[in-house]
Enzyme design. Sequence first.
Site, PDB file in Angstrom:
ATOM      1  CG  MET A   6      18.919  49.128  -7.657  1.00  0.00           C
ATOM      2  SD  MET A   6      17.620  48.173  -6.871  1.00  0.00           S
ATOM      3  CE  MET A   6      16.491  49.473  -6.433  1.00  0.00           C
TER       4      MET A   6
ATOM      5  CG  HIS B  53      20.832  38.651  -1.430  1.00  0.00           C
ATOM      6  ND1 HIS B  53      19.700  39.436  -1.477  1.00  0.00           N
ATOM      7  CD2 HIS B  53      21.137  38.361  -2.731  1.00  0.00           C
ATOM      8  CE1 HIS B  53      19.328  39.608  -2.743  1.00  0.00           C
ATOM      9  NE2 HIS B  53      20.179  38.968  -3.526  1.00  0.00           N
TER      10      HIS B  53
ATOM     11  CG  ASN C 125      21.337  42.569  -2.952  1.00  0.00           C
ATOM     12  OD1 ASN C 125      21.180  43.120  -1.863  1.00  0.00           O
ATOM     13  ND2 ASN C 125      20.566  42.833  -3.987  1.00  0.00           N
TER      14      ASN C 125
ATOM     15  NE  ARG D  48      25.345  35.339 -13.444  1.00  0.00           N
ATOM     16  CZ  ARG D  48      24.265  35.810 -12.833  1.00  0.00           C
ATOM     17  NH1 ARG D  48      23.262  34.974 -12.546  1.00  0.00           N
ATOM     18  NH2 ARG D  48      24.166  37.075 -12.499  1.00  0.00           N
TER      19      ARG D  48
ATOM     20  NE  ARG E 150      13.350  38.531  -4.117  1.00  0.00           N
ATOM     21  CZ  ARG E 150      14.472  38.534  -4.805  1.00  0.00           C
ATOM     22  NH1 ARG E 150      15.547  39.080  -4.297  1.00  0.00           N
ATOM     23  NH2 ARG E 150      14.540  37.969  -5.993  1.00  0.00           N
TER      24      ARG E 150
ATOM     25  CE  LYS F  22      12.092  52.238 -20.227  1.00  0.00           C
ATOM     26  NZ  LYS F  22      13.256  52.236 -19.443  1.00  0.00           N
TER      27      LYS F  22
ATOM     28  CB  CYS G 156      23.721  39.019  -5.899  1.00  0.00           C
ATOM     29  SG  CYS G 156      22.008  38.706  -6.298  1.00  0.00           S
TER      30      CYS G 156
HETATM   31  C1  2RA Z   1      17.705  38.340  -7.077  1.00  0.00           C
HETATM   32  N1  2RA Z   1      19.826  37.203  -7.361  1.00  0.00           N
HETATM   33  O1  2RA Z   1      18.077  38.619  -5.933  1.00  0.00           O
HETATM   34  C2  2RA Z   1      18.665  37.715  -8.055  1.00  0.00           C
HETATM   35  C3  2RA Z   1      19.035  38.654  -9.155  1.00  0.00           C
HETATM   36  N2  2RA Z   1      19.600  39.839  -8.710  1.00  0.00           N
HETATM   37  O2  2RA Z   1      16.548  38.583  -7.501  1.00  0.00           O
END
Ligand code: 2RA
Length: 330
Positions: A11, A234, A307, A97, A227, A37, A126
């Site tokens: 992605m 985000h 993001n 990091r 989430r 693959k 992100c």
């Molecule tokens: C997420 N920041 O949003 C983390 C990794 N991309 O799952």
Amino acid sequence: MKVAVVGATGMVGQVILQILAERNFPLTELIPVASEKSVGKKIMYKEKSYTVVSLEDAVNRKPEIALFSAGGETSQEWAPKFAEVGTTVIDNSSAWRMDPTKKLVVPEINASEITEEDLIIANPNCSTIQLVMALQPLHKAYQIDRVIISTYQSITGTGVKAVRQLENEYAGKAGEMAYPYPIHKNAIPHCDVFLDNDYTKEEMKLTNETKKILSDDSIKVAATAVRIPVVGGHSESVNIEFKKAFEVVDIRKLLSETDGITLQDNPQVNTYPMPIYAEGKNDVFVGRIRRDFTRDNALNLWIVSDNLRKGAATNAIQIAEYLLEKRFKV
Ligand code: 2RA
């Protein structure tokens, strides 16, 4: 300029290719790289077809720059191999990091820290990138004491599997789960994995990476990462306590004058940042700027950014653009 894109079929890799083309990055040879693959698959770049190659093949071609978005394990093993042949690696994973020998870079903030010796450069997480883009000018002016952040994160941060899960749930179909629970009509307070301190890796990335990028371990950060079923970017609710007094009008002016930030802040006419607006754009959008009247020198902000762009691909490519000028003298 030979440029390898490691994770080209993923992605973020696909967005890297899109943005390299958008920004007319001066590459003379593109080397798309993926796992065994996917070797042999064709990908399109600027209307030309390229064949995906293996990591080993890519190292042997000695690219000047390798943009990695292939997970921590691949970065741990292969970034040093590229560096050994003189390639500069810009890595999107968390592998390097917090390594004290590696730079963690948001170009608008600390690109000047990069030296000739840096052949592996880490791209921040992100949710951290969009946060520090807003924090840095404010920290410089008013010295941040504490930041409390709650994130509302796009499922694209998890990847294709999460997008498929949401699509299946929309359609009422069973399918592979990216999360421990349905994401449709839900909010899951669980990004990445839980640690022994009951915070998630995502929350500790926000804490630790923010201090490193702003070069100030005294900044207190408390994070909750959630989430939600959106795809455009985000969102972050941020409460900041400063050591110095401020005027909100000055905060707005400072942010509006910061490269890479777009102010969207006029609640009287329903103007504020949202993922449906930020999607596909490279800026960090800031709004809902208002004093926190419950504490001295405290402020609330709302920050939204795509993001996959500034949170990953665009930031990495901006680091590469910085190197074009400073290292490759292009
Ligand atoms: C997420 N920041 O949003 C983390 C990794 N991309 O799952």
